[in-house]
Design an enzyme around this catalytic site. Structure first.
Site, mmCIF file in Angstrom:
data_model
loop_
_atom_site.group_PDB
_atom_site.id
_atom_site.type_symbol
_atom_site.label_atom_id
_atom_site.label_comp_id
_atom_site.label_asym_id
_atom_site.label_seq_id
_atom_site.Cartn_x
_atom_site.Cartn_y
_atom_site.Cartn_z
ATOM 1 N N GLU A 698 0.814 -1.315 0.121
ATOM 2 C CA GLU A 698 0.177 0.044 0.008
ATOM 3 C C GLU A 698 0.709 1.282 -0.111
ATOM 4 O O GLU A 698 0.700 2.210 -0.974
ATOM 5 C CB GLU A 698 -0.894 -0.057 1.160
ATOM 6 N N ARG A 776 -7.248 2.135 14.505
ATOM 7 C CA ARG A 776 -8.314 1.125 14.210
ATOM 8 C C ARG A 776 -8.229 0.059 15.377
ATOM 9 O O ARG A 776 -9.156 -0.498 15.623
ATOM 10 C CB ARG A 776 -8.111 0.418 13.120
ATOM 11 N N GLU A 1153 -10.732 -8.330 4.927
ATOM 12 C CA GLU A 1153 -10.073 -8.567 6.100
ATOM 13 C C GLU A 1153 -10.718 -9.034 7.447
ATOM 14 O O GLU A 1153 -10.139 -9.618 8.215
ATOM 15 C CB GLU A 1153 -9.600 -7.023 6.639
#
Ligand SMILES: Cc1cc2nc3c(=O)[nH]c(=O)nc-3n(C[C@H](O)[C@H](O)[C@H](O)COP(=O)(O)OP(=O)(O)OC[C@H]3O[C@@H](n4cnc5c(N)ncnc54)[C@H](O)[C@@H]3O)c2cc1C
Ligand code: FES
Ligand code: FES
Length: 1221
Positions: A698, A776, A1153
């Site tokens: 990413e 997160r 995920e």
């Protein structure tokens, strides 16, 4: 040169892939065939081309994946079946798996399932979770009905008969396999082999000469002439030394064709096996030693045989090492090993060998042992005893003192006690010993002896009936069930949505035709780049020798920090030059571990907090308060395709074309443009496909792509670099290690009323995406449980490790893992079933999360109940408890764990062109890394345009078609890009509508042509942005997520308390994916994520030295799950869904995920089994178990009489080999 380099670079056969260059992944598997004259047999072997020297292939036929079939010509059934069974996702491992299977079938056209599993022991896949590969290839095994008997308990039947399900593939459609139609062995090779002896050969390269003698005499002569020559047989040792340890061997001797060195002779009192290799932690050495084998050495000078009993040699690995190290040891430079004589066992002699390794398959041992005892006939008295261990010293060692103490003793409890205390004294290790795991290794020497003791006892008492079974894990026979959602009745056959369509590239991936970045043919004037990286964690660079093209940094902040790069004509030259660069450092103090960062208060800002309710009130209200902590180790992405970039200057206006394996084309474009000092409109980034990404591509890909682009710009020539596996692992970071510390207040019922938790993540030397990852983790601190009073704090530890980055789950798994730890502690401290306590605390619809988001579209309770019933939880629990009462040294454990995973991301674009022949070229902002995004996008376009998928094509992702894209990440790419594709296609349909209305009976092509002639724009772009997002930490308000994905898994495991090994017996997963766009792809994502989670929580361990050096840099030392790690019984079901309650496009839910965390059910099942083992030693209540639950941790936690004899060294009194970062 290796066969792989020759195939890829000289012949342009790029179907065979490079995954590791160390024989550990199988991506480079080809079939090698040889005609054996004396048996008149053709022999076929699956071989790792990355280690096979080209010189060793004289008179050998090599078959690559291209040679057995192609999409254009004809597919081989081995290629077709893996593709149609959905066994190929990113496809990078697929050619290797195809060739392993092909080689098996060439040797055995009707293999059994066990043969198939064995054939794959050298192949790794990071995407699929292995189940579909095995299912596809099950159709080759004898007795498989190929799906015809679906109604009669067929292994391919999905669901439980009562359920209406859609099969994932139809095996009856497969082309039949006819073993008589295979490519024949080249006749010219056959006649060459028959007509002559292979003859002596000599190949000269620029740095080495390869000598291949064809007789023993010549071999001896050559060794005499070249005493320093390295003998090479399989090259699995020398190849590694040359590639990774920079060894140079000017003369290589290859004795593989010398008959005397390749035979097994049975004599009256022994088997003489000529065997020509050893290894310091070889599995065979202990066996040879314990069995009292005899070596025969020979040289040309004396031409005499020297016989040595292996047990006389203090450390036999020196036997071979001596060629190059210590000339006083047994083997003289001119000498060679002729044979090993293995004696037959005697009456009353019992011999056993043991191996304990981190992973069951294809793994080097931690400790290996072989034991032999001879009992005086008619008694149970020890007459002779040999105990040999590998992994307890630099060489294989005999426990001589213990063995002699036990001579004359009776085989019983007294002997056992004495053996254990004596072994504990004799088999000691320095606490700093290389390889670490010191206490575990010491304990293993005792545990393995105990297994041997029981085995002999059982044999001795065979006539009287045995009293104790030898602890061994359950054997396995994999069975799999997938329960899908049925395609709604009445849906048109042309509507691809909801159907298990095969990944659009799967066939090409299985034939090797799919083009990955490094498969782009070489440009004529292309150059290769190699990186120069730091070997110190924190230092100033004082001096650098040799020519280095770029100097990026004068201070380094981690080992692997990119210092510069060298560019040369070939990869070999560039890498050699890079390795020759010498750097002088001034070392500075380094912070490596989370604990060191906490002590030094080395944090990045901000420190994040989410708080709701009143902690003080909550803890006051609680009947009990407990505190605990947990460390969760990091994880390497281990995408099979490492990072790669090819930058091609376009020659005018500063234009640069960049081919990159990246999840983020736009980020690559903007950073390359910045590095080159040109506007973004001069840089085009193209991504055809990736061999896996998992978040690792990413942001961190840009550290390579910018360097390569700068080099290409400077030299005005195309420049390429594909990182070697060890470089990739060293440089690019991985999943953040986390340390969680918690205080939890709860009622007698188990209801949690207060939680105070702190997370510390090891961020590394730059922020990268770490703040979002930490956020997160905080957003998932309560997982699926309602806690009224809660505070979570998050700290980013600034350390001198390579920057950690995004990895599937993005902090969520670490956040939830700590949650499950305190939930488990609560249940254990109350002595209540953990399932009951978890259920009691589960959210209900409409509740608020700690960040004040309301839980609507809530399906977690349904997933929970369905998982309980599918796993027959209560019966299973009773069976586990019964098993544990009946078995002392193996224990079973069971756990059910939920997940709630927040989905949110930004925006996406798409572009669709309709050409005048009716074909559609589609582009969108997402990249294809194996997750099937392009396939799903074609399904979406197919539905909106109302045309078959075959008319729609996606070529690549590129920044000049869809600009300013978000990275393909956060599980939301189908939602976002799907909506953008839908938007573009709807625009086109609106434009075509008049022509459809005018000609309702016309075809798609008619409407397109009519529109074209009417000068209608047949190209449209589409756009979508996620609505109403925007959480604010300061006010704890605003929506953090668009929606949540839910799932529940139940797992059962069995542990071997003596070795710490475990087996995954069963897993039942229920996942809510909304209305699945493509159930085959979604099931693949669930299984793949689950297996990656299984690796994270039970297997994969990154070891760092206290100085911050990554010690695990390849598949040899870093173990991802292999075929053998799939749960023996696996049931994956997608929650049946009839309601349209989901916000995603066509009511789909994200799936990439969320299922990863469900592997925590395996971890907590292991913890449950350990608890049962501890009860046997009188220990109960909560205990700390860090992740991963490795064999070492499991063994150490099963505290018992053996572990007590091997206490760990006092922390702080020694410098460990590796530290928990
Ligand atoms: C992916 C992988 C997995 C592995 N897994 C395991 C495992 O599970 N268990 C295990 O025990 N090992 C394992 N190994 C190690 C492997 O078994 C050894 O590397 C192997 O035994 C070496 O054999 P080779 O012929 O390929 O070695 P080569 O690289 O060809 O080297 C041969 C060695 O033997 C010497 N030699 C050869 N013939 C003679 C002779 N006649 N006289 C004197 N010296 C001679 C050479 O000088 C050299 O040191 C693994 C290696 C790899 C790469
Ligand atoms: S085994 Fe050859 S590349 Fe991995
Ligand atoms: S499909 Fe196996 S590694 Fe990607």
């Amino acid at each position: 040169m290796t066969l792989l380099t020759y195939l890829r670079r000289k012949l342009g056969l790029t179907g065979t892939k490079l995954g590791c260059a160390e024989g550990g992944c199988g991506a480079c598997t080809v079939m090698v065939s040889r005609y054996q004259t004396h048996t008149q047999q053709l022999l076929h072997y699956a071989v790792n081309a990355c280690l096979a020297p080209l010189c060793s292939l004289h008179l050998v036929a090599v078959t690559t994946v291209e040679g057995i079939g192609s999409v254009a010509r004809k597919l081989h059934p081995v290629q077709e079946r893996i593709a149609r069974a959905h066994g190929s996702q990113c496809g990078f491992c697929t050619p290797g798996i195809v060739m392993s299977m092909y080689a098996l079938l060439r040797n055995n056209p009707t293999p059994k399932m066990a043969d198939v599993e064995e054939a794959f022991q050298g192949n790794l896949c990071r995407c699929t979770g292995y189940r579909p590969i095995l299912e596809g290839y099950k159709t080759f095994t004898g007795g498989c009905c190929g799906g015809k008997g679906r109604e009669n308990g067929c292994c391919m039947a999905n669901g439980n008969g009562a359920e209406k399900t859609t099969p994932l593939f139809t095996a009856t459609d497969f082309a039949p396999f006819d073993p008589t139609q295979e490519v024949i062995f080249p006749p010219e090779l056959m006649s060459l082999t028959k007509g002559q002896r292979s003859g002596s050969l000599c190949f000269r390269g620029d740095r080495a000469v390869w000598l291949q003698p064809d007789s023993l005499d010549e071999f001896l002569r050559l060794k005499w002439e070249h005493p320093d020559a390295r003998v090479v047989v399989g090259n699995t040792e020398v190849g590694i030394e040359v590639k990774f340890k920079n060894m140079v061997y000017p003369v290589i001797l290859a004795p593989a064709f010398i008959p005397e060195l390749n035979t097994v002779t049975h004599t009256e009192d022994a088997v003489s096996q000529t065997i020509v290799y050893f290894h310091p932690i070889s599995d065979l050495n202990p066996v040879f030693m314990a069995a009292g084998c005899k070596l025969t050495l020979m040289d040309k000078g004396t031409h005499t045989h020297t016989h040595i009993h292996l047990c006389d040699i203090p450390g036999i690995c020196f036997l071979l090492r001596s060629e190059f190290t210590d000339k006083t040891t047994t083997l003289r430079p001119q000498e060679v090993l002729l044979s090993i004589e293995i004696p037959y066992s005697k009456k009353n002699q019992f011999v056993s060998a043991f191996k304990q390794s981190p992973r069951r398959e294809d793994d080097i041992s931690i400790v290996t042992a072989a034991m032999s005892v001879t009992i005086t006939p008619g008694t149970d008295v020890v007459e002779d005893l040999g105990l040999s261990y590998g992994g307890m010293a630099a060489t294989t060692v005999l426990a001589k003192k213990t063995a002699s103490r036990l001579l004359g003793r009776r085989w019983g409890e007294g002997l056992l006690e004495e053996a254990c205390s004596s072994l504990a004294e004799e088999m000691t290790l320095d606490p700093s010993a290389p390889g670490g795991m010191v206490t575990y290794r010491q304990t293993l020497t005792l545990s393995l002896f105990y297994k041997f003791y029981l085995m002999v006892l059982q044999k001795l008492r065979a006539n009287n009936g045995s009293e104790q079974a030898i602890p061994a894990l359950a054997s396995r026979c994999v069975s799999v069930t997938c329960v899908l959602q049925a395609v709604p009745e009445g849906r048109s056959q042309d509507d691809a949505v909801g159907r298990p369509m095969m990944h659009l590239s799967a066939l090409k991936q299985a034939t090797g035709e799919a083009v990955y970045c490094d498969d782009v043919p070489l440009y004529e004037n292309e150059l290769y780049l190699a990186l120069v990286t730091s070997s110190k964690a924190h230092a100033n660079i004082l001096l650098m020798s040799r020519l280095v093209t770029f100097l990026f940094s004068v201070q380094v902040t981690c080992v692997g920090h990119i210092i510069g790069a060298v560019v040369a004509d070939t990869q070999l030259h560039a890498q050699r030059a890079a390795k020759a660069v010498r750097i002088q450092y001034e070392e500075l103090p380094a912070v490596v571990t989370i604990q060191e960062a906490i002590a030094a208060q080395s944090f990045y800002q901000p420190i994040r907090t989410i708080q709701k309710g009143d902690l003080e009130v909550g803890f006051k209200q609680a009947d009990h308060i407990l505190e605990g902590e947990m460390h969760i180790g990091g994880q390497e992405h281990f995408y099979l395709e490492t990072n790669v970039t090819l930058a091609v200057p376009r020659g005018e206006d500063g234009e640069m074309e960049v081919f990159a394996s990246t999840q983020s084309a736009s980020k690559t474009q903007s950073l390359v443009a910045k590095a080159l000092g040109v506007p973004a409109n001069r840089v085009v980034v193209r991504v055809k496909r990736m061999g896996g990404g998992f978040g690792g591509k990413e942001s961190r890909t840009t550290v390579l792509s910018t360097v390569v682009a700068v080099a290409a710009n400077k030299l005005k020539r195309p420049v390429r670099c594909m990182l070697d596996r060890d470089e990739d692992m060293l440089i690019t970071g991985g999943r953040h290690p986390f340390y969680g510390k918690y205080k939890v207040g709860f009622l007698n019922s188990g209801k949690v009323v207060a939680l105070d938790v702190s997370y510390y993540s090891n961020t590394g030397n730059s922020m990268d995406l770490s703040l979002s990852v930490l956020e997160r983790a905080l957003f998932h601190m309560e997982n699926s449980y309602s806690v009224a009073n809660v505070r979570g704090r998050g700290y980013l530890c600034r350390t001198n490790l390579p920057s950690n980055t995004a990895f599937r789950g993005f902090g969520g798994p670490q956040g939830m893992m700590v949650t499950e730890s305190w939930m488990n502690d609560v249940a254990q401290s109350l002595g209540k079933p953990s399932e009951e306590v978890r259920r009691l605390n589960l959210y209900v619809e409409g509740e608020l999360t700690p960040y004040n988001q309301i839980l609507d579209q809530f399906t977690l309770d349904r997933c929970w109940d369905e998982c309980l019933s599918r796993s027959v939880y209560q019966e299973r629990r009773a069976a586990v408890d019964l098993y544990n009462r009946q078995n002392r040294w193996t224990k079973r454990g069971l756990a059910i764990v939920p997940t709630k995973f927040g989905i949110s991301f930004t925006a996406a674009g798409a572009l669709a062109h309709i050409y005048t022949d009716g074909s559609v070229l589609l582009t969108h902002g997402g990249t294809e890394m194996g997750q099937g995004l392009h396939t799903k996008m074609v399904q979406v376009a197919s539905r909106v345009l109302g045309i078959p998928c075959s008319k729609i094509h996606i070529s690549e992702t590129s920044t000049n078609t869809v600009p300013n894209t978000s990275p393909t990440a956060a599980s939301a790419s189908s939602d976002l890009n799907g909506a953008a594709v839908q938007n573009a296609c709807e625009t086109l349909m609106k434009r075509l509508e008049p022509y459809k209305t005018k000609n309702p009976k016309g075809t798609w092509e008619d409407w397109v042509k009519a529109a074209y002639f009417d000068r209608v724009n047949l190209s449209a772009n589409g756009f979508y942005k996620t609505p109403d997002l925007g959480y604010d930490f300061d006010s704890n308000s605003g929506r953090a997520f668009n929606y949540f994905s839910y799932g529940v898994a139940c797992s059962e495991v069995e542990i071997d308390c003596l070795t710490g090994a475990h087996r995954n017996l069963s897993t039942t997963i229920v996942m809510d994916v909304g209305h699945s766009l493509n159930p085959a792809i979604d099931i693949g994502q669930v299984e793949g994520a689950f297996m990656q989670g299984l690796g994270l929580f039970t297997l994969e361990e990154l070891h760092y030295s206290p100085q911050g050096v990554l010690l695990t840099r390849g598949p040899g030392s870093y173990k991802i799950p292999a075929f053998g790690d799939i749960p023996t019984q696996l049931t994956v079901s997608l929650l049946p869904s009839t309601e349209n309650i989901y916000p995603g496009i066509f009511s789909l839910q994200a799936v990439g995920e969320p299922p990863l965390f469900l592997a925590a059910s395996v971890f907590y099942a292991i913890k449950d089994a350990i608890s049962a083992a501890r009860v046997e030693s009188g220990i109960s209540g909560p205990f700390r178990l860090d992740s991963p639950a490795s064999a070492e941790r499991i063994r150490n936690a099963c505290s018992d009489r053996f572990t007590k004899l091997c206490p760990p060294a006092e922390p702080g009194t020694f410098r460990p080999w590796s530290v928990q970062v």
